[in-house]
Design an enzyme around this catalytic site. Structure first.
Site, PDB file in Angstrom:
ATOM      1  CG  ASP A 166       3.482 -25.811  -8.975  1.00 60.03           C
ATOM      2  OD1 ASP A 166       4.580 -25.325  -8.689  1.00 60.03           O
ATOM      3  OD2 ASP A 166       3.360 -26.820  -9.700  1.00 60.03           O
ATOM      4  CG  HIS A 239       7.643 -26.293 -10.332  1.00 62.38           C
ATOM      5  ND1 HIS A 239       6.434 -26.821  -9.947  1.00 62.38           N
ATOM      6  CD2 HIS A 239       8.443 -27.352 -10.617  1.00 62.38           C
ATOM      7  CE1 HIS A 239       6.510 -28.139  -9.999  1.00 62.38           C
ATOM      8  NE2 HIS A 239       7.718 -28.483 -10.393  1.00 62.38           N
ATOM      9  CB  SER A 575       6.953 -31.218 -11.837  1.00 65.29           C
ATOM     10  OG  SER A 575       7.204 -31.343 -10.479  1.00 65.29           O
TER      11      SER A 575
END
Ligand code: NAG
Ligand code: NAG
Ligand code: NAG
Ligand code: NAG
Ligand code: NAG
Ligand code: NAG
Length: 799
Positions: A166, A239, A575
């Site tokens: 990620d 994220h 996600s």
């Protein structure tokens, strides 16, 4: 990227397109002596045949460098001497791959690509392409309980290592503290990278590894700006920290986003180990870096790989995620990927390889209502995570942004309706609540535009594209989001009144406001565009308004103007649903260490539920109508049941090889994916006969006779030794489905039984004008466990 942050990336994409365009413009009309100079070198992944290495080379590295050098020198041969320098030819490989692919990556010009393709030992070239990034309360919602079921049976995942590929990790987050988790599993061979202010003091027995991969990214976009983003695993985006803590974050008490969703934050596998692999940077994530991270994670000894990243669907041999995941699967690693945020339209699902677990998103039973009340007393449902001073009970004048543009450039009402920067006239907006249409620029950015123009609040209205799906955001001014129908209602009210006013009633965090789960509007849908015989997505996990850890380098909206810093943030996207399933896969693996990745996936899928809290089939948030297996796959995960599924549909690496052969791939292409010397059987099975836990068939209805097919499947008994399972079929109207044998009797654990499912219909059976696909279900039951699979029956001409 999550829909919360998505528009940033699309603006980057368009910026990149702009750059490419100016390149083209520059080239036009200028008479360069050498056409090759016009093509910018690009990065490629080069797959090499294992058995072709000449004996003179001691290592494959030496061989790869030599092949690369000769290709560059040969490419130079045909050109004027000044076109390239020897110096350029001496640039070596970017990444070397050995665990999931045999080969390397390198930057090549078009001419070098042509030469490289003819070099001995070269199996194929894959152009590097860009991919995009596509908790707390969720354990309770999923029924995880500390005193019984999957959590205690798996020791909360303590023996399992989860790799998260990620944007990196914020190691200071309290979700990654070393809370007396036992010693790190011995098979771990990874490391904490020492680079750009990062070193092993940031790792512990919880966060056991962190690495970064940027060579492909820098080859394609230019050097990283280290002022903004250190060349290290540190997450400057948020994220990666969010997804890692969703999969395996440790308990953090009293976590919240500025007071919203307060509670104990913890990941699905709170004692599992996390290894962070940073593959995404400010402008995206590149294939060659993603593949390098897969290669390293396999070497490091991880058990699960979680990847909330994707792009367009391409054949498996051009898909670095599919290739990396195949190599991982062969080593027994469970790989979960996000389905994408391109819903609610059909044929939007990404990451469709059958050896990947593809995860769509659903809603929680938690909501953040912020309702609009118009001057006529009509109340309209909205949602928001705005946390500052509210608007109280005061009603403010209301204006539609379309009517709030500058008079001089009134032709640009489109920009003002969307609240694009600089489009609103402060004279018209000051002191008012402004209704902005969703789309084009980030939702939270519109709030900044209204605020800059002197507005006091914002109503963010969906357009027909987004339907009724609502996403709560931590806006920078008092703001709420409403559905498309409600937005139209408010616009009509504004049009019809002389002095319209509204107030916004922020109600904080509320539970059980509606039937749940619901398929999130944005969640990408089937059918599968690459192999329609494999039903995708596989299943759903929670992906709307998920609270999890956040970076200290970015505000909750991800906007440069947002100077707030938070330890936890609430965002939405597949996600977010993917790491839920990665964490659950880790728990199942810890409870059943010998199970293959396909067995773990089968357990999660066949125990999933297609029903919501009111016992009706889950609804689709986009339409309010009932959803289908093309929206939810096998259904919504039910973790405790996955611990004891009874039967599993197991699949080994050889079965996947045969599946690829059934797609008519050549041996050479199959070997590129399988990373070994596999060859195809003379008559490979049909793709629909891969031993998948779901069923899908496409009929060609131009053939005017009975349309029928037979699927073959084999189930393995992982429940009690002596068990008897009986089949039940739900067939859609006009279709007959029969199962042979209808009963399966087992006498041993791990015993396998094969059965067939016959599906037949007449051309009149699938009525044109009705839905192109109809769905049935097959359920095996021993009265305690039920093993359910959807069956999709499609008219081929629909595509
Ligand atoms: C967990 O299980 C125990 C024992 O069955 C039960 O008493 C408790 O209420 C459960 N907790 C939750 C949060 O469901
Ligand atoms: C690791 O990084 C920290 C923070 O930058 C620094 O204080 C420390 O001295 C470094 N330790 C080592 C062993 O390099
Ligand atoms: C890097 O980012 C900083 C901060 O935005 C900026 O001032 C600087 O010009 C950038 N450097 C390059 C080389 O783009
Ligand atoms: C519209 O006109 C105003 C005033 O002349 C100007 O400040 C603004 O930038 C213009 N907006 C757009 C989108 O062209
Ligand atoms: C929802 O279902 C209704 C009734 O079956 C149907 O008329 C309508 O077209 C459906 N809406 C969508 C968007 O599919
Ligand atoms: C593979 O080739 C065979 C023989 O030409 C054909 O019948 C079959 O439909 C092909 N399969 C696929 C998946 O294209």
């Amino acid at each position: 990227m999550s829909p919360t942050m998505g528009n940033n990336l699309s603006s980057v994409v368009s910026a990149l397109i702009m750059i490419c365009m100016s390149w083209a413009l520059l080239a036009e009309g200028v008479d360069f002596p050498n056409p090759v100079m016009l093509t910018r070198p690009k990065s490629y992944i080069i797959s090499m045949s294992r058995d072709a290495m000449p004996a003179v080379f001691a290592s494959s590295h030496g061989w790869f460098s030599s092949v690369l050098h000769s290709a560059k020198v040969q490419a130079m041969g045909g050109l004027s001497a000044y076109a390239q320098t020897e110096d350029e030819a001496s640039q070596g490989p970017l990444h070397l791959y050995s665990n999931v692919l045999h080969g390397f990556s390198a930057t090549l010009t078009e001419e070098q690509v042509r030469v490289m393709e003819t070099m001995p030992g070269v199996n194929g070239l894959i152009p590097d392409s860009k991919k995009e990034l596509h908790t707390t309360h969720t354990p309770d919602f999923l029924g995880l309980n500390a005193s019984k079921g999957l959590w205690p049976m798996s020791k909360f995942g303590e023996d399992v290592i989860i790799a998260v590929l990620d944007t990196g990790i914020w190691p200071e987050s309290s979700s990654f503290l070393d809370h007396n988790v036992g010693t790190v599993p011995r098979r771990w061979k990874g490391a904490c990278e020492i680079n750009a202010g990062f070193n092993n003091t940031f790792c512990n027995r919880k966060l056991i590894g962190a690495r970064s991969f940027s060579k492909g990214y820098e080859a394609m976009t230019g050097p990283i700006n280290e002022t903004l983003e250190p060349r290290s695993p540190r997450d400057t985006d948020g994220h990666g920290t969010h997804t890692a803590s969703t999969a395996a974050g440790h308990y953090v008490y009293k976590a919240s986003l500025l007071g919203y969703a307060e509670g104990t934050a913890r990941g699905m596998a709170p004692r599992a180990r996390i290894a962070a692999y940073k593959v995404c940077w400010a402008q995206g994530c590149f294939d060659s870096d993603i593949l390098a991270a897969f290669d390293q994670a396999v070497a490091d000894g991880v058990d699960v790989i979680s990847l909330s990243v994707g792009g367009g669907v391409v054949p498996y041999y051009l898909d670095s995620i599919a290739i990396g995941a195949f190599g991982a699967m062969k080593k027994g690693i469970f790989v979960a990927c996000s389905a994408g945020n391109s819903g609610p339209g059909p044929v939007t699902v990404a990451n469709v390889a059958p050896w990947i677990t593809t995860v769509g998103a659903s809603t929680l039973d938690r909501d953040f209502p912020a309702n609009v009340v118009l001057d006529n007393g009509v109340a309209i449902k909205g949602v928001s995570l705005y946390s500052g001073k509210g608007l109280g009970t005061t009603a403010y004048p209301l204006i539609y942004a379309q009517d709030a543009g500058f008079k001089g450039n009134a032709s640009d009402t489109y920009s003002s309706s969307l609240c694009l920067p600089g489009s609103l006239d402060p004279v018209l907006v000051k002191g008012k609540i402004v209704l902005c249409d969703r789309g084009n620029n980030p939702r939270v950015a519109k709030g900044g535009v209204v605020q800059a123009a002197g507005g006091v609040g914002m109503i963010l209205a969906n357009t027909a594209t987004d339907g009724e799906g609502l996403i709560a955001d931590s806006h920078v001014l008092p703001a709420t989001a409403v559905g498309a129908k409600e937005g139209d209602l408010i616009k009509a009210h504004i049009k019809g009144s002389k002095a319209p006013t509204a107030r916004v009633n922020f109600q904080g965090t509320q539970f059980n406001t509606r039937a749940t789960p619901v398929v999130a509007s944005f969640s990408s849908r089937g059918p599968n565009s690459e192999t329609p015989e494999i039903l995708k997505p596989d299943l759903l996990g929670p992906g709307v308004n998920i609270l999890a850890a956040w970076t200290g380098d970015m505000g909750p909206t991800g906007l440069p103007l947002d100077n707030r810093r938070v330890s936890f943030n609430i965002i939405s996207g597949t996600s977010m649903s993917c790491p839920h399933v990665s964490g659950l896969g880790a728990l199942v693996k810890d409870a059943h260490p010998t199970w293959s990745p396909a067995a773990i996936k089968s357990a999660l899928m066949t125990t999933a539920s297609i029903f919501d809290s009111t016992d009706d089939v889950m609804l689709d948030e986009a339409t309010g109508n009932i959803s289908s297996p093309f929206d939810f796959g096998a259904g919504h995960v039910r973790p405790d049941r996955a611990l004891d599924p009874g039967l599993v549909y197991d699949i080994g690496a050889q079965d996947y090889v045969n599946f690829l052969c059934g797609l008519n791939y050549t041996d050479k292409i199959v070997q590129l994916i399988s990373h070994d010397m596999s060859t195809c059987p003379t008559s490979p099975p049909k793709p629909q006969d891969l031993n998948y836990p779901t069923f899908s068939v496409m009929f060609d209805q131009s053939v005017s006779k009975i349309l029928s097919t037979t699927f073959t499947r084999t189930v393995t008994n992982v429940g009690p030794a002596k068990s008897v399972y009986t089949s039940t079929v739900v067939a859609p109207r006009g279709v007959t489905i029969s199962v042979k044998p209808a009963t399966l009797s087992f006498n041993a654990v791990n015993e396998k039984k094969t059965f067939t499912v016959h599906v037949a219909t007449s051309p009149a059976g699938l009525v044109p004008g009705e839905s192109e696909t109809v769905f049935g279900f097959l359920t095996w039951s021993d009265k305690i466990r039920s093993v359910q699979s959807p069956i999709a029956i499609t008219r081929a001409e629909a595509y």
